[in-house]
Design an enzyme around this catalytic site. Structure first.
Site, mmCIF file in Angstrom:
data_model
loop_
_atom_site.group_PDB
_atom_site.id
_atom_site.type_symbol
_atom_site.label_atom_id
_atom_site.label_comp_id
_atom_site.label_asym_id
_atom_site.label_seq_id
_atom_site.Cartn_x
_atom_site.Cartn_y
_atom_site.Cartn_z
ATOM 1 N N HIS A 70 0.864 -1.184 0.000
ATOM 2 C CA HIS A 70 0.000 0.000 0.000
ATOM 3 C C HIS A 70 0.899 1.231 0.000
ATOM 4 O O HIS A 70 1.972 1.224 0.608
ATOM 5 C CB HIS A 70 -0.904 0.002 1.239
ATOM 6 C CG HIS A 70 -2.016 -0.988 1.150
ATOM 7 N ND1 HIS A 70 -3.047 -1.044 2.051
ATOM 8 C CD2 HIS A 70 -2.275 -1.966 0.254
ATOM 9 C CE1 HIS A 70 -3.885 -2.016 1.722
ATOM 10 N NE2 HIS A 70 -3.435 -2.594 0.643
ATOM 11 N N CYS A 106 -7.199 3.417 2.775
ATOM 12 C CA CYS A 106 -6.670 2.564 3.834
ATOM 13 C C CYS A 106 -7.606 2.694 5.022
ATOM 14 O O CYS A 106 -7.720 3.780 5.591
ATOM 15 C CB CYS A 106 -5.258 2.989 4.216
ATOM 16 S SG CYS A 106 -4.625 2.059 5.610
ATOM 17 N N ASN A 145 -3.915 0.751 -2.225
ATOM 18 C CA ASN A 145 -3.003 -0.133 -2.942
ATOM 19 C C ASN A 145 -2.091 0.655 -3.877
ATOM 20 O O ASN A 145 -2.492 1.663 -4.450
ATOM 21 C CB ASN A 145 -3.828 -1.101 -3.797
ATOM 22 C CG ASN A 145 -4.700 -1.990 -2.950
ATOM 23 O OD1 ASN A 145 -4.220 -2.855 -2.242
ATOM 24 N ND2 ASN A 145 -6.002 -1.760 -3.014
#
Ligand code: MG
Length: 313
Positions: A218, A249, A258
């Protein structure tokens, strides 16, 4: 001209596109069945042939994924997608039964290296989650379904901080034994750095083949591409990413999700490494879904690419 350190590295990588599931699941607005189908078809057209399409979880828990069965019924009838690996995330035996009914051929199972994270996420300890996986994979294996394993919080947990490498190895061993074809190591809170990435890969490479490992970064703190490059230099050739950097997130409000597929394309293309991606078609797929979501993408490369196309220069 590539530096010496790149000369002996593999010439191509596999990108597992997770936008339609991992990405959309972390987006607030609900996307229609029709638009999900179109998004997956556009991704496939761009050369992405491993796509995490949906999940078979309780509808009340994740409303965005409540149409997994319907979506899959449409996907499996699409002749363009016959040779594409369409992965569905499955949490338990009930989900596995629903996935089988829908005609799913590829699934992903998931657990975490942190007991606290697993308890909050799926209300199960690590050991309990492994029992669920064992149970559902017995059914998957009996039906010749391919299974990918996700391990979350490998580089850090929002509740426990650093998690144990021995715990990671134990889970990886169990998943290998159960028959998963690869494990995807998740940097769930986007906290990994290249040094830590190198340590984790070196640790696991003593017991596992490198092609059993995939990396899921991420971009929360901006190091995702650096972490991908470090992994690649260590011999990893499978990476998860989402078109346009879809997905937030859930543990850091407003933070990036991501790593973007476009950013990985640019990284590997600039090194002469094959991804199979047609960037114009990928940018069309990302632009389509970002318009549906009415938001800007997180990919720096995509922004630059689109603005270079629209400006007269
Ligand atoms: Mg993710």
């Amino acid at each position: 001209m590539l530096s010496n350190s790149f000369l002996n590295l593999p010439k191509k990588v596999r990108i597992v596109e997770v936008g339609p599931r991992d990405g959309l699941q972390n987006e607030k607005s609900i996307v229609s069945l029709e638009n999900k189908l179109k998004f997956i078809k556009l991704l496939n057209l761009s050369g992405l042939h491993e796509i995490e399409a949906t999940s078979f979880v309780r509808a009340q828990k994740i409303p965005q994924m409540s149409d997994g069965g319907e979506l899959f019924n449409l996907l499996k009838k699409d002749s363009d997608l016959l040779t594409t690996r369409l992965i569905s995330l499955v949490p338990n035996l009930i989900g596995m039964e629903a996935a089988l009914n829908a005609g799913v051929r590829d699934i992903a199972v998931f657990t975490s290296t942190s007991n606290s994270f697993n308890k909050k996420n799926i209300n199960a300890s690590i050991d309990e989650s492994m029992l669920r996986i064992k149970e559902l994979m017995a059914l998957a294996n009996a039906n010749k379904i391919s299974t990918r394993g996700y391990i979350s919080t490998v580089f850090g947990c929002p509740y426990e901080g650093k998690t144990s490498l021995d715990q990671l190895k134990k889970i990886a061993d169990q998943l290998l034994e159960l028959g998963v074809y690869e494990i995807s190591l998740g940097d769930t809170i986007g906290i990994a750095n290249p040094k830590q990435v190198a340590e984790v890969i070196e640790f696991l490479s003593k017991d596992f083949k490198l092609d059993f490992l995939s990396m899921h970064f991420h971009d929360t703190r901006g190091l995702a591409v650096a972490n991908v490059l470090t992994s690649f230099e260590m011999g990893i050739t499978s990476f998860d990413s989402s078109a346009g950097g879809l997905g937030g997130c859930p543990y850091a409000l407003g933070a990036s999700g991501n790593v973007a597929t476009e950013d990985l394309y640019y990284l590997f293309d600039s090194l002469g490494i094959e991804t199979g991606i047609d960037i114009e078609k990928l940018s069309a797929a990302s632009s389509f879904i970002l318009k549906v979501l009415n938001r800007e993408g997180q990919s720096k490369f995509l922004k630059a690419y689109l603005s270079s196309k629209s400006s007269p220069s």
